[in-house]
Motif scaffolding. Structure first.
Motif, PDB file in Angstrom:
ATOM      1  N   GLU A  11       8.848 -12.642   7.951  1.00 66.37           N
ATOM      2  CA  GLU A  11       7.644 -12.414   7.155  1.00 66.37           C
ATOM      3  C   GLU A  11       8.005 -11.647   5.887  1.00 66.37           C
ATOM      4  O   GLU A  11       8.935 -10.836   5.888  1.00 66.37           O
ATOM      5  N   GLY A  12       7.282 -11.931   4.824  1.00 68.88           N
ATOM      6  CA  GLY A  12       7.533 -11.262   3.558  1.00 68.88           C
ATOM      7  C   GLY A  12       6.267 -10.674   2.971  1.00 68.88           C
ATOM      8  O   GLY A  12       5.155 -11.142   3.247  1.00 68.88           O
ATOM      9  N   HIS A  13       6.456  -9.631   2.150  1.00 72.72           N
ATOM     10  CA  HIS A  13       5.315  -8.942   1.542  1.00 72.72           C
ATOM     11  C   HIS A  13       5.733  -8.446   0.164  1.00 72.72           C
ATOM     12  O   HIS A  13       6.878  -8.018  -0.014  1.00 72.72           O
ATOM     13  N   ALA A  14       4.843  -8.544  -0.794  1.00 71.78           N
ATOM     14  CA  ALA A  14       5.149  -8.053  -2.147  1.00 71.78           C
ATOM     15  C   ALA A  14       3.855  -7.770  -2.886  1.00 71.78           C
ATOM     16  O   ALA A  14       2.791  -8.291  -2.536  1.00 71.78           O
ATOM     17  N   SER A  15       3.955  -6.940  -3.926  1.00 73.77           N
ATOM     18  CA  SER A  15       2.780  -6.658  -4.743  1.00 73.77           C
ATOM     19  C   SER A  15       3.166  -6.678  -6.218  1.00 73.77           C
ATOM     20  O   SER A  15       4.338  -6.500  -6.576  1.00 73.77           O
ATOM     21  N   PHE A  16       2.162  -6.900  -7.051  1.00 74.50           N
ATOM     22  CA  PHE A  16       2.387  -7.015  -8.492  1.00 74.50           C
ATOM     23  C   PHE A  16       1.108  -6.580  -9.194  1.00 74.50           C
ATOM     24  O   PHE A  16       0.004  -6.920  -8.754  1.00 74.50           O
ATOM     25  N   GLY A  17       1.239  -5.815 -10.264  1.00 76.02           N
ATOM     26  CA  GLY A  17       0.072  -5.362 -10.998  1.00 76.02           C
ATOM     27  C   GLY A  17       0.103  -5.832 -12.443  1.00 76.02           C
ATOM     28  O   GLY A  17       1.173  -5.917 -13.052  1.00 76.02           O
ATOM     29  N   ASP A  18      -1.076  -6.154 -12.972  1.00 77.84           N
ATOM     30  CA  ASP A  18      -1.160  -6.571 -14.372  1.00 77.84           C
ATOM     31  C   ASP A  18      -2.541  -6.219 -14.911  1.00 77.84           C
ATOM     32  O   ASP A  18      -3.557  -6.722 -14.403  1.00 77.84           O
TER      33      ASP A  18
END
Length: 200
Positions: A11-18
């Motif tokens: 399983e993978g998890h990531a976050s990104f903000g803009d």
């Protein structure tokens, strides 16, 4: 299509903000559309207050790979399609990705959305990792105790792992590479003189 294909290792998890918006991506393996949709529903339930729950998955179905995406209210083609593009670009199959968005008050525009969703999906996929595998058929073999050793010998000689249950009969469940399944089944029937009950 070759027998070997690439899928996720975990399983993978990531976050990104803009510009105030937060994007959170999740990736996992899925062997069917039902499994993929179940994962989408689970992520949706885990983020009930998110603005969008964008998803895409690629699963094998009768020898072909189906690619499905859902923009979930984002402008058409700006969200689910780029997520699917990441899965396709990395040549992954039997995989599902969900990217949830919390809107931050500033519109990102079509190009900004494409970048945000694809970047989040790619990071989540990288976090999950990939591995090569082959499609497998689950084969259930039911035999009497007298034939159980013969069946185990055939499966072990074919380097096929199995689980065994011992009751009134012996039931062995093996996951055999699809391209070899017919041959292994024929060997099992021959070795037990047709006494084995086999379901696929």
């Amino acid at each position: 299509m070759t027998d070997e294909y690439v899928t996720v290792a975990g399983e993978g998890h990531a976050s990104f903000g803009d510009r105030g918006s937060e994007f959170v991506g999740y990736v996992t393996g899925a062997a069917s559309e039902e499994e993929a949709q179940g994962f989408v529903d689970d992520v949706r339930d885990g983020h009930p207050d998110a603005t969008h729950h964008v998803s895409a998955y690629r699963v094998r179905d009768a020898g072909t790979v189906r690619g499905i995406y859902d923009d979930d209210g984002e402008p058409s083609g700006s969200a689910g399609k780029p997520v699917l593009g990441v899965l396709r670009g990395e040549c992954t199959e039997n995989v599902v990705c969900v990217v949830v968005r919390y809107y931050g008050g500033t519109k990102l525009g079509y190009g900004g959305l494409v970048t945000a969703y694809s970047r989040t999906a790619k990071r989540a996929l990288e976090d999950a990792g990939t591995r090569k595998t082959v499609p497998r058929d689950e084969v259930r073999v039911e035999v009497g105790y007298d034939d159980s050793g013969t069946v185990r010998d055939v499966l072990e000689s074919e380097d096929v792992g199995y689980d065994a249950e011992y009751g009134e009969k012996v039931v062995l469940v093996a996951r055999i590479p699809t391209g070899r399944a017919d041959g292994v089944v024929d060997r099992l029937l021959s070795a037990t003189s047709g006494r084995a009950r086999i379901e696929r």
